[in-house]
Design an enzyme around this catalytic site. Structure first.
Site, PDB file in Angstrom:
ATOM      1  N   GLU A  96      -6.892  -9.200   1.171  1.00 18.17           N
ATOM      2  CA  GLU A  96      -8.043  -8.390   1.867  1.00 18.17           C
ATOM      3  C   GLU A  96      -9.401  -8.569   0.905  1.00 18.17           C
ATOM      4  OE1 GLU A  96      -5.198  -5.080   3.573  1.00 18.17           O
ATOM      5  OE2 GLU A  96      -7.011  -4.732   2.185  1.00 18.17           O
ATOM      6  N   CYS A 117     -15.833  -5.900  -1.372  1.00 20.97           N
ATOM      7  CA  CYS A 117     -14.790  -5.442  -2.177  1.00 20.97           C
ATOM      8  C   CYS A 117     -13.862  -6.537  -2.142  1.00 20.97           C
ATOM      9  CB  CYS A 117     -14.253  -4.213  -1.387  1.00 20.97           C
ATOM     10  SG  CYS A 117     -12.686  -3.684  -2.204  1.00 20.97           S
ATOM     11  N   CYS A 128       1.154   3.399  -8.056  1.00 23.12           N
ATOM     12  CA  CYS A 128       0.614   4.416  -7.651  1.00 23.12           C
ATOM     13  C   CYS A 128       1.222   4.955  -6.473  1.00 23.12           C
ATOM     14  CB  CYS A 128      -0.977   4.456  -7.603  1.00 23.12           C
ATOM     15  SG  CYS A 128      -1.504   3.828  -8.876  1.00 23.12           S
ATOM     16  N   CYS A 355      -7.333   0.053   0.127  1.00 19.79           N
ATOM     17  CA  CYS A 355      -6.744  -1.072  -0.221  1.00 19.79           C
ATOM     18  C   CYS A 355      -5.337  -1.138   0.143  1.00 19.79           C
ATOM     19  CB  CYS A 355      -6.942  -0.968  -1.844  1.00 19.79           C
ATOM     20  SG  CYS A 355      -5.978  -0.035  -2.794  1.00 19.79           S
TER      21      CYS A 355
HETATM   22  N1  SAH Z   1      -6.090  -1.241  -8.936  1.00 12.13           N
HETATM   23  C1  SAH Z   1      -7.246  -0.787  -9.185  1.00 12.13           C
HETATM   24  C2  SAH Z   1      -8.280  -1.281  -8.141  1.00 12.13           C
HETATM   25  C3  SAH Z   1      -8.063  -1.354  -6.549  1.00 12.13           C
HETATM   26  S1  SAH Z   1      -7.567   0.319  -5.954  1.00 12.13           S
HETATM   27  C4  SAH Z   1      -7.390   0.887  -9.023  1.00 12.13           C
HETATM   28  O1  SAH Z   1      -6.359   1.198  -8.976  1.00 12.13           O
HETATM   29  O2  SAH Z   1      -8.564   1.274  -9.655  1.00 12.13           O
HETATM   30  C5  SAH Z   1      -9.096   0.733  -5.290  1.00 12.13           C
HETATM   31  C6  SAH Z   1      -9.359   2.311  -5.409  1.00 12.13           C
HETATM   32  O3  SAH Z   1      -8.603   2.543  -4.095  1.00 12.13           O
HETATM   33  C7  SAH Z   1      -8.680   2.993  -6.394  1.00 12.13           C
HETATM   34  O4  SAH Z   1      -9.406   4.141  -6.939  1.00 12.13           O
HETATM   35  C8  SAH Z   1      -7.368   3.613  -5.695  1.00 12.13           C
HETATM   36  O5  SAH Z   1      -6.662   4.714  -5.981  1.00 12.13           O
HETATM   37  C9  SAH Z   1      -7.945   3.929  -4.172  1.00 12.13           C
HETATM   38  N2  SAH Z   1      -7.009   4.083  -3.465  1.00 12.13           N
HETATM   39  C10 SAH Z   1      -5.822   3.567  -3.057  1.00 12.13           C
HETATM   40  N3  SAH Z   1      -5.040   4.027  -2.106  1.00 12.13           N
HETATM   41  C11 SAH Z   1      -6.006   4.767  -1.454  1.00 12.13           C
HETATM   42  C12 SAH Z   1      -5.845   5.707  -0.336  1.00 12.13           C
HETATM   43  N4  SAH Z   1      -4.788   5.595   0.566  1.00 12.13           N
HETATM   44  N5  SAH Z   1      -6.985   6.301   0.239  1.00 12.13           N
HETATM   45  C13 SAH Z   1      -8.062   6.299  -0.633  1.00 12.13           C
HETATM   46  N6  SAH Z   1      -8.304   5.809  -1.734  1.00 12.13           N
HETATM   47  C14 SAH Z   1      -7.189   4.933  -2.237  1.00 12.13           C
HETATM   48 FE1  SF4 Z   2      -2.526   1.581  -8.220  1.00 11.06          FE
HETATM   49 FE2  SF4 Z   2      -2.969   0.934  -5.915  1.00 11.06          FE
HETATM   50 FE3  SF4 Z   2      -4.930   0.551  -7.669  1.00 11.06          FE
HETATM   51 FE4  SF4 Z   2      -2.308  -0.871  -7.801  1.00 11.06          FE
HETATM   52  S1  SF4 Z   2      -4.240  -1.127  -6.399  1.00 11.06           S
HETATM   53  S2  SF4 Z   2      -3.320   0.356  -9.506  1.00 11.06           S
HETATM   54  S3  SF4 Z   2      -1.203   0.883  -6.888  1.00 11.06           S
HETATM   55  S4  SF4 Z   2      -4.284   2.394  -6.662  1.00 11.06           S
END
Ligand code: SAH
Ligand code: SF4
Length: 371
Positions: A96, A117, A128, A355
């Site tokens: 994406e 992005c 996570c 994401c």
């Molecule tokens: N892996 C990296 C970058 C990609 S995630 C990271 O974790 O920072 C980008 C952001 O989107 C991160 O802050 C992540 O915690 C957040 N994110 C993931 N799932 C989400 C959700 N369902 N709602 C809002 N933010 C979310």
């Molecule tokens: Fe965590 Fe999602 Fe970021 Fe991966 S992409 S590090 S699972 S928030």
């Protein structure tokens, strides 16, 4: 966990690596610049368009390189000015890329500021618990060429919308590495890609307008601080104490706050710029006022900006965003302490902009049409 395509993508070549390949064929040195100009400045969509190159060279290029290794399969536009692109890679993997348009006063949407992005992996290994990207684990890392290709796809879409006054420019204002994947877990490809994006022979895009978001891989944060290009850094904190952070982010076991915070401080001191702390607000998980107070203390200590993000629900996961009142109360604790804070109203909520969610839905249903 690497995919080796039949032909390497041209978007993964640096000036030097391309010049070296051309030298093997006894091509003059200026050809590398010409080819990269066709790709990044003139945005050629086929080898045939590169009319200043001899036919034989074009044929060799076509046999040797993949021009753009990511095909657009879906562009899901949302009313609130977000475009979500679903791209298919050569092995069928889906990734994406999101275009977020921020309307500017007095100009139409086509002239709005645009943040792109990008993704760095197919899936994610970090686990996570709230995140759609990590649900099925990591499929593979993206190559540098696949990371750069996302931005060229965006340029092509934006160029078609708004004929560019200056053909040489990238068609967007900011890049955030916040799509699918943990960028610092694919470090070498990330840096190679961003070097290409930054280079004058590439997209010529300033490193200060590129933000890398990480879940907190401490050794890689310290490594990033030493890079010659000064990228911006965002930390996905999401918990202001180890107890809370560990519950939702397994990475906290290896790199608890006592290790993470000094690494962020070292980065900030090296670069002299504010780091952003991202904090998703999840109801009943991390939205208590004690968390806000702890977050305030961390932000003050690091002189960091705080980005509060109401959680975006993910199909199949139980987490919810708190009420607006609760979000506001949380933000108020930080504001009162004069911490620089934004409470983000999610853009693209109606098209699953968080994401990994569009890919997840597409893979689950096999459905790719826009409804
Ligand atoms: N892996 C990296 C970058 C990609 S995630 C990271 O974790 O920072 C980008 C952001 O989107 C991160 O802050 C992540 O915690 C957040 N994110 C993931 N799932 C989400 C959700 N369902 N709602 C809002 N933010 C979310
Ligand atoms: Fe965590 Fe999602 Fe970021 Fe991966 S992409 S590090 S699972 S928030």
């Amino acid at each position: 966990m690497k995919f080796t395509p039949a032909k390497p993508p041209l978007t993964g070549e640096t000036f030097d690596s391309l010049a070296a390949r051309l030298a093997e064929r006894n091509e003059p040195a200026f050809r590398a610049k010409q080819i990269l100009d066709w790709l990044y400045k003139k945005r050629a969509k086929s080898w045939d368009e590169m009319t200043s190159l001899p036919k034989a060279l074009r044929m060799w290029l076509a046999e040797t390189f993949d021009l753009l290794p990511a095909a657009l399969v879906l562009n899901k536009q949302s009313a609130d000015v977000t475009d979500k692109l679903l791209l298919e890679l050569r092995d069928g993997s889906l990734i994406e890329t999101v275009i977020i348009r921020v309307p500017q006063e007095g100009v139409g949407l086509d002239h709005s500021r645009k943040t792109i992005c990008i993704s760095t992996q197919v899936g994610c290994a970090m686990g996570c618990v709230f995140c759609a990207s990590g649900l099925a684990g990591l499929k593979r890392d993206l190559s540098a060429g696949e990371i750069v290709a996302q931005l060229l796809q965006v340029c092509q879409i934006e160029d078609a919308r708004t004929p560019r006054a200056h053909a040489e420019l990238a068609s967007f204002d900011n890049i955030v590495v916040m799509g699918m994947g943990e960028p610092l877990a694919n470090y070498d490809a990330l840096i190679r890609a961003l070097t290409i994006v930054n280079a004058g022979w590439g997209l010529g895009f300033g490193a200060r307008r590129i933000t890398i978001s990480t879940s907190g891989l401490v050794p890689k944060i310290l490594k990033l601080a030493e890079e010659p290009l000064g990228f911006r850094l965002a930390i996905s904190l999401h918990g202001a104490t180890d107890a809370i952070r560990e519950r939702i982010m397994p990475v906290n076991k290896a790199y608890p706050l006592a290790k993470l915070i000094p690494a962020v401080r070292a980065f900030a001191e090296k670069h002299g710029r504010m780091v952003t702390l991202e904090f998703i607000l999840i109801a009943e998980v991390n939205d208590a006022l004690e968390q806000a107070e702890k977050l305030r203390d961390i932000a003050r200590d690091l002189h960091a900006h705080v980005n509060l993000i109401p959680y975006n629900t993910v199909a199949g996961l139980p987490w919810q965003r708190p009420s607006i009142t609760r979000q506001e109360r949380f933000a108020e604790v930080l504001r009162r302490a004069r911490i620089s804070v934004t409470l983000r109203r999610e853009k693209g909520h109606d098209i699953d902009a968080a994401c990994g969610q569009l890919r997840l839905r597409t893979e689950r249903t096999g459905e790719m049409t826009v409804t």
